[in-house]
Write an enzyme that holds these catalytic residues in place. Sequence first.
Site, PDB file in Angstrom:
ATOM      1  N   SER A 253      10.643 -24.303 -20.414  1.00  0.00           N
ATOM      2  CA  SER A 253      11.304 -25.178 -20.810  1.00  0.00           C
ATOM      3  C   SER A 253      11.485 -26.096 -19.435  1.00  0.00           C
ATOM      4  CB  SER A 253      12.790 -24.795 -20.892  1.00  0.00           C
ATOM      5  OG  SER A 253      13.281 -24.507 -19.844  1.00  0.00           O
ATOM      6  N   LYS A 254      12.166 -27.313 -19.496  1.00  0.00           N
ATOM      7  CA  LYS A 254      12.196 -28.102 -18.422  1.00  0.00           C
ATOM      8  C   LYS A 254      12.677 -27.363 -17.195  1.00  0.00           C
ATOM      9  CE  LYS A 254      12.702 -32.460 -20.940  1.00  0.00           C
ATOM     10  NZ  LYS A 254      13.423 -32.820 -22.068  1.00  0.00           N
TER      11      LYS A 254
END
Length: 487
Positions: A253-254
Amino acid sequence: MSKVRVRYAPSPTGPLHIGGARSALFNWLFARHFGGTMLVRIEDTDLERSTREAEELILDSLRWLGIDWDEGIDVGGDHGPYRQQERLALYKPYTQKLLESGHAYECYCTEEELEAERQELKARGELPRYLGKCRNLTAQEKEKYIAEGRKPVIRFRVPDGKKIVVDDLVRGKVEFDSDGIGDFVLVKSNGLPTYNFAVVLDDALMEITHVIRGDEHLSNTPRQLLIYQALALPQPQFAHVSLILGEDRSKMSKRHGATSVLQYREDGYLPEALINFLVLLGWSPEGEQEIFSVDELIEQFSLERVSKSPAVFDMNKLKWMNAHYLKALPLADLTHLCLPHLEKAGLITKETAETDLPWLEAAVDAVREKMEYAAQAPELMRVFFGDTVLLDKDNEEVKQTLSLNTTKQVISALQQRAGELTSWDSATVRKLLKEIGKEIGVKGKALFMAARIAVTGQSHGPDLNSVLTLIGPKRAALRAKSVLDQL
Ligand code: GLU
């Protein structure tokens, strides 16, 4: 092998992310390895979330990566249209066929009824699924629902008690139990097909031979196989590529680094580096080699060497790899890559980018060893810009150097002597420092650290001679003065 036809089939709901890029890359390498056909199909049946902007962004990112396709919305091809919203009429006869053969049926359940069923199953500790309430509606029951204004969805009648085996080229044989699946929706009440239905029809009609895609779709595959069988359509071979995890082993994820390909482009990564990095997220070569040209990848890529265990996204490895490709770049190209970042940081303008180009190239050259991606250029090169510097008084090494009584003398001498000079190059700079050292009676670190502080205000940075050579005599004198003013 029959002529290979593969596809990358993005849903245009956002920019191309790392996982999607890897799927596209594996398909592309596979197609190019076998001299097959690569196509890009846009899966835009989710009306609320699909946009033309996202579609363009995805295609743009693919082009930037150097991934091309032989059939698609922009290049055409004889299996089109390549946007699902434009294929609705093609799906209709198949829906009809499934309804007629009894493999599908209309379901009039409302969202509330479905939710109640889900809750009940959950309460009983069972897998939430549709239990088939509308499986055998009579004509009268249907009419009643229609009179109430209900719009049906079309569901697939999943056979009871059947084992469904996905024979996957990466995962091997994976078995699913049809009883855990529940009758799933083929056509939504707005008339649009669901992903599972459209994907099967498209893959079949587009004569796809291999479906290479992310692991998250493995659980959809038994549903898709049921549709293939019900319609007696030829099945492609499947290859599900493992998930990409962050370094803490949770789903990428980010938090773990940018997930959008465009972000890497913006940060000054090179497409070759990203390709090289992405291919190793799941595929492993035979030997120890880590750096691959695209031609080598096309030659060596095979699904046999795609791992079924998850790949870990190692940001430092990507940086290392990008640094490797940046080093190999001609200086002019590297400079070109850095210019927008320097401009954004306010260090140069469009005009100075042109007028000062040779100087900018030299400045980039002085820091290229340290550069991992072009967006670092302002941070690495700031030291070459400006007439004054800020003295980093909290730095231990600066403090220590300033405590020597020769330091101030060196700074003053530099200010004065640099101010007197007009011609200036690396050799003059060396000579100047030597003379100052001799005059004051200081050498080695005490001399060079004092001179470094005089022109940068700091104890670290690029090679001192490069800094002095690049900033020139006038600026060196002004900076030394600004440091003296802060003492
Ligand atoms: N549209 C799907 C996605 O973006 C593609 C899945 C597939 O390749 O079958 O996840």
